[in-house]
Design a protein around this motif. Structure first.
Motif, PDB file in Angstrom:
ATOM      1  N   TYR A 126       0.864  -0.987   0.052  1.00  0.00           N
ATOM      2  CA  TYR A 126      -0.048  -0.058  -0.059  1.00  0.00           C
ATOM      3  C   TYR A 126       0.980   1.169   0.029  1.00  0.00           C
ATOM      4  CZ  TYR A 126       1.199  -0.774   5.220  1.00  0.00           C
ATOM      5  OH  TYR A 126       1.692  -0.929   6.263  1.00  0.00           O
ATOM      6  N   SER A 127       0.233   2.387  -0.572  1.00  0.00           N
ATOM      7  CA  SER A 127       0.757   3.649  -0.058  1.00  0.00           C
ATOM      8  C   SER A 127       0.116   4.636  -0.325  1.00  0.00           C
ATOM      9  CB  SER A 127       1.816   3.881  -1.663  1.00  0.00           C
ATOM     10  OG  SER A 127       0.795   3.920  -2.846  1.00  0.00           O
ATOM     11  N   GLY A 128       0.099   5.771   0.387  1.00  0.00           N
ATOM     12  CA  GLY A 128      -0.840   6.988   0.422  1.00  0.00           C
ATOM     13  C   GLY A 128      -0.274   8.048   1.430  1.00  0.00           C
ATOM     14  N   THR A 129      -0.985   8.766   1.895  1.00  0.00           N
ATOM     15  CA  THR A 129      -0.738   9.823   2.917  1.00  0.00           C
ATOM     16  C   THR A 129      -1.772   9.748   3.969  1.00  0.00           C
ATOM     17  OG1 THR A 129      -0.158  11.337   0.968  1.00  0.00           O
ATOM     18  CG2 THR A 129      -0.737  12.343   3.288  1.00  0.00           C
ATOM     19  N   PHE A 130      -1.082  10.004   5.236  1.00  0.00           N
ATOM     20  CA  PHE A 130      -1.965  10.053   6.520  1.00  0.00           C
ATOM     21  C   PHE A 130      -1.785  11.096   7.172  1.00  0.00           C
ATOM     22  CE2 PHE A 130       1.863   7.480   7.591  1.00  0.00           C
ATOM     23  CZ  PHE A 130       2.054   8.099   8.826  1.00  0.00           C
ATOM     24  N   VAL A 131      -2.625  11.340   8.092  1.00  0.00           N
ATOM     25  CA  VAL A 131      -3.001  12.718   8.761  1.00  0.00           C
ATOM     26  C   VAL A 131      -2.877  12.546  10.106  1.00  0.00           C
ATOM     27  CG1 VAL A 131      -4.002  14.836   9.116  1.00  0.00           C
ATOM     28  CG2 VAL A 131      -3.977  13.867   6.667  1.00  0.00           C
ATOM     29  N   LEU A 132      -1.967  12.969  10.842  1.00  0.00           N
ATOM     30  CA  LEU A 132      -2.037  12.893  12.415  1.00  0.00           C
ATOM     31  C   LEU A 132      -2.555  14.360  13.215  1.00  0.00           C
ATOM     32  CD1 LEU A 132      -1.303  11.953  15.481  1.00  0.00           C
ATOM     33  CD2 LEU A 132       0.827  13.069  14.953  1.00  0.00           C
ATOM     34  N   GLN A 133      -3.774  14.272  13.932  1.00  0.00           N
ATOM     35  CA  GLN A 133      -4.424  15.343  14.474  1.00  0.00           C
ATOM     36  C   GLN A 133      -4.107  15.333  15.903  1.00  0.00           C
ATOM     37  OE1 GLN A 133      -8.267  14.609  11.856  1.00  0.00           O
ATOM     38  NE2 GLN A 133      -8.245  16.703  12.544  1.00  0.00           N
ATOM     39  N   GLN A 134      -3.587  16.211  16.610  1.00  0.00           N
ATOM     40  CA  GLN A 134      -3.435  16.213  17.940  1.00  0.00           C
ATOM     41  C   GLN A 134      -3.894  17.424  18.525  1.00  0.00           C
ATOM     42  OE1 GLN A 134       0.870  15.483  18.441  1.00  0.00           O
ATOM     43  NE2 GLN A 134       0.437  13.395  19.225  1.00  0.00           N
ATOM     44  N   ASP A 135      -5.050  17.599  19.292  1.00  0.00           N
ATOM     45  CA  ASP A 135      -5.546  18.770  19.800  1.00  0.00           C
ATOM     46  C   ASP A 135      -5.660  19.648  18.601  1.00  0.00           C
ATOM     47  OD1 ASP A 135      -5.238  18.162  22.445  1.00  0.00           O
ATOM     48  OD2 ASP A 135      -3.099  18.700  22.469  1.00  0.00           O
ATOM     49  N   ASN A 136      -5.270  20.968  18.444  1.00  0.00           N
ATOM     50  CA  ASN A 136      -5.447  21.953  17.228  1.00  0.00           C
ATOM     51  C   ASN A 136      -4.396  21.819  16.242  1.00  0.00           C
ATOM     52  OD1 ASN A 136      -3.483  22.933  18.710  1.00  0.00           O
ATOM     53  ND2 ASN A 136      -4.245  25.104  18.659  1.00  0.00           N
ATOM     54  N   LYS A 137      -3.610  20.820  16.522  1.00  0.00           N
ATOM     55  CA  LYS A 137      -2.326  20.567  15.283  1.00  0.00           C
ATOM     56  C   LYS A 137      -2.469  19.536  14.443  1.00  0.00           C
ATOM     57  CE  LYS A 137       0.920  22.310  18.716  1.00  0.00           C
ATOM     58  NZ  LYS A 137       2.138  21.806  19.618  1.00  0.00           N
ATOM     59  N   ILE A 138      -1.992  19.582  13.290  1.00  0.00           N
ATOM     60  CA  ILE A 138      -2.214  18.657  12.294  1.00  0.00           C
ATOM     61  C   ILE A 138      -0.901  18.438  11.551  1.00  0.00           C
ATOM     62  CG2 ILE A 138      -3.460  18.049  10.061  1.00  0.00           C
ATOM     63  CD1 ILE A 138      -5.877  19.732  10.942  1.00  0.00           C
ATOM     64  N   PHE A 139      -0.537  17.077  11.290  1.00  0.00           N
ATOM     65  CA  PHE A 139       0.753  16.788  10.581  1.00  0.00           C
ATOM     66  C   PHE A 139       0.326  15.546   9.473  1.00  0.00           C
ATOM     67  CE2 PHE A 139       1.540  17.641  15.232  1.00  0.00           C
ATOM     68  CZ  PHE A 139       2.445  18.882  14.960  1.00  0.00           C
ATOM     69  N   SER A 140       0.991  15.730   8.530  1.00  0.00           N
ATOM     70  CA  SER A 140       0.914  14.823   7.250  1.00  0.00           C
ATOM     71  C   SER A 140       2.056  14.235   7.019  1.00  0.00           C
ATOM     72  CB  SER A 140       0.058  15.649   6.245  1.00  0.00           C
ATOM     73  OG  SER A 140       0.947  16.656   5.888  1.00  0.00           O
ATOM     74  N   SER A 141       1.983  12.805   6.614  1.00  0.00           N
ATOM     75  CA  SER A 141       3.074  12.061   6.257  1.00  0.00           C
ATOM     76  C   SER A 141       2.742  11.301   4.787  1.00  0.00           C
ATOM     77  CB  SER A 141       3.471  11.218   7.283  1.00  0.00           C
ATOM     78  OG  SER A 141       3.973  12.011   8.449  1.00  0.00           O
ATOM     79  N   SER A 142       3.654  10.800   4.150  1.00  0.00           N
ATOM     80  CA  SER A 142       3.472  10.049   3.102  1.00  0.00           C
ATOM     81  C   SER A 142       4.039   8.571   3.503  1.00  0.00           C
ATOM     82  CB  SER A 142       4.121  10.470   1.657  1.00  0.00           C
ATOM     83  OG  SER A 142       5.560  10.434   1.878  1.00  0.00           O
ATOM     84  N   ILE A 143       3.449   7.512   3.061  1.00  0.00           N
ATOM     85  CA  ILE A 143       3.980   6.338   3.310  1.00  0.00           C
ATOM     86  C   ILE A 143       3.813   5.175   2.017  1.00  0.00           C
ATOM     87  CG2 ILE A 143       1.435   5.545   4.210  1.00  0.00           C
ATOM     88  CD1 ILE A 143       3.089   3.743   6.422  1.00  0.00           C
ATOM     89  N   ALA A 144       4.873   4.448   2.052  1.00  0.00           N
ATOM     90  CA  ALA A 144       4.803   3.498   0.842  1.00  0.00           C
ATOM     91  C   ALA A 144       5.264   2.223   1.752  1.00  0.00           C
ATOM     92  CB  ALA A 144       5.663   3.688  -0.065  1.00  0.00           C
TER      93      ALA A 144
END
Length: 325
Positions: A41-59
């Motif tokens: 699999y491959s794609g992009t995932f998003v981490l939401q902590q409180d009012n902060k958002i971080f995104s990462s790609s993964i393969a």
């Protein structure tokens, strides 16, 4: 007697249904954990902590028992991580460093935390819920509720197609979502080999840093009273780089930190112990579902990091002791 017989005959079928549902949910958790390792699999995932958002790609690619993976941060400081089975290489362009180390446990998204199915039902209840839709894919929701105030709850969503976890939410005792990790886009099937290679090809002037981790068996440190269900699963010594100044010739300094890791099968708590540093101060910090608690204990500095309520962090903190061997 007739009344008791009637009640039992009415209730027992329902208890059987609940037991079956719990078993089905636990079985799906196990499949979901394995799916993170044995699918392509491959794609992009998003981490939401409180009012902060971080995104990462993964393969991620799996082939006849071998795993290859690359994760790249898309927000904040640039970081890339490539992995072949248990060997991890971290690329940090701001410090021009490449760190190599061994993976200690299989708990990074989309794995199911520190999953271990043994005795989980003693501390959590499990049930299958509705079909949801995440990143264009149907998935089955699994609700995990704690049986006490010493741990958080979870909501997982497993793809119907291959059981891969598409979303995980950590919830507090009022069912408020503290933290969420979710695919925003995901593709299943063959993964291009180029997606697994680092984007930092010209690294000849970068510094190589080896992440030294050694098993520790006689440190003398222990936690007398753990939250119910938690057990020590690992004790290691880590050589950690803690000093970086862009204009300094010696950009790295290292010191050894002892790490004790405890888990109830889903939640994990780490206790880090190191010599006192004059720059350290007592602190409590909450980041999403993660609590960080630091304090001085004698000539040592203790930091506790865990995805558990403050009640559990405090219980651990008050129970840490050292016995010289």
């Amino acid at each position: 007697m007739r009344k008791l017989f009637f009640l039992l005959s009415f209730l027992l079928p329902f208890s059987s249904v609940y037991a079956d549902e719990s078993s089905d949910a636990l079985a799906l958790l196990q499949k979901m954990h394995l799916a993170s390792q044995k699918n392509n699999y491959s794609g992009t995932f998003v981490l939401q902590q409180d009012n902060k958002i971080f995104s990462s790609s993964i393969a991620h690619r799996y082939d006849d028992g071998d795993e290859w993976e690359k994760v790249a941060r898309l927000d904040g400081r640039a970081r890339e991580y490539t992995r072949h089975n248990e060997d991890i290489v971290s690329y940090q362009p701001d410090s021009k460093s490449i760190r190599t180390e061994k993976r200690q446990q299989q708990d990074d998204f989309p794995a199911v935390l520190a999953f271990n199915g043994a005795n989980l039902s003693e501390h959590y209840s499990f049930k299958l819920a509705e079909i949801a839709r995440i990143a264009g894919n149907d998935c089955r929701v699994i609700i995990v509720e704690p049986k006490d105030a010493l741990r958080f709850g979870y909501r997982f969503c497993a793809a119907l197609q291959n059981n891969l976890m598409l979303q995980t939410q950590t919830t507090d005792l009022t069912n408020k979502v503290l933290e969420q990790i979710s695919f925003s886009s995901v593709n299943f099937g063959a993964v291009d080999e180029n997606l697994l290679k680092t984007s930092y090809q010209n690294t000849k002037d970068w510094k190589a840093v080896k992440g030294a981790v050694t098993v520790s068996t006689s440190s003398g440190w222990a936690v007398k009273k753990l939250p119910t269900g938690f057990k020590k699963i690992r004790e290691v010594r880590r050589l950690i780089s803690y000093h970086f100044e862009p204009n300094s010739k010696d950009k790295f300094a290292f010191h050894e930190v002892l790490q004790l890791v405890f888990s109830d099968g889903l939640a994990t708590v780490s206790v880090f112990i190191e010599p006192v540093n004059e720059d350290q101060h007592n602190a409590v910090n909450q980041q999403g579902a993660t609590t960080i608690f630091s304090r001085k204990q004698g000539d040592f500095w203790v930091t506790i990091v865990g995805e558990v309520p403050m009640t559990s962090i405090k219980l651990i903190s008050d129970s840490i002791e050292y016995k010289a061997k």
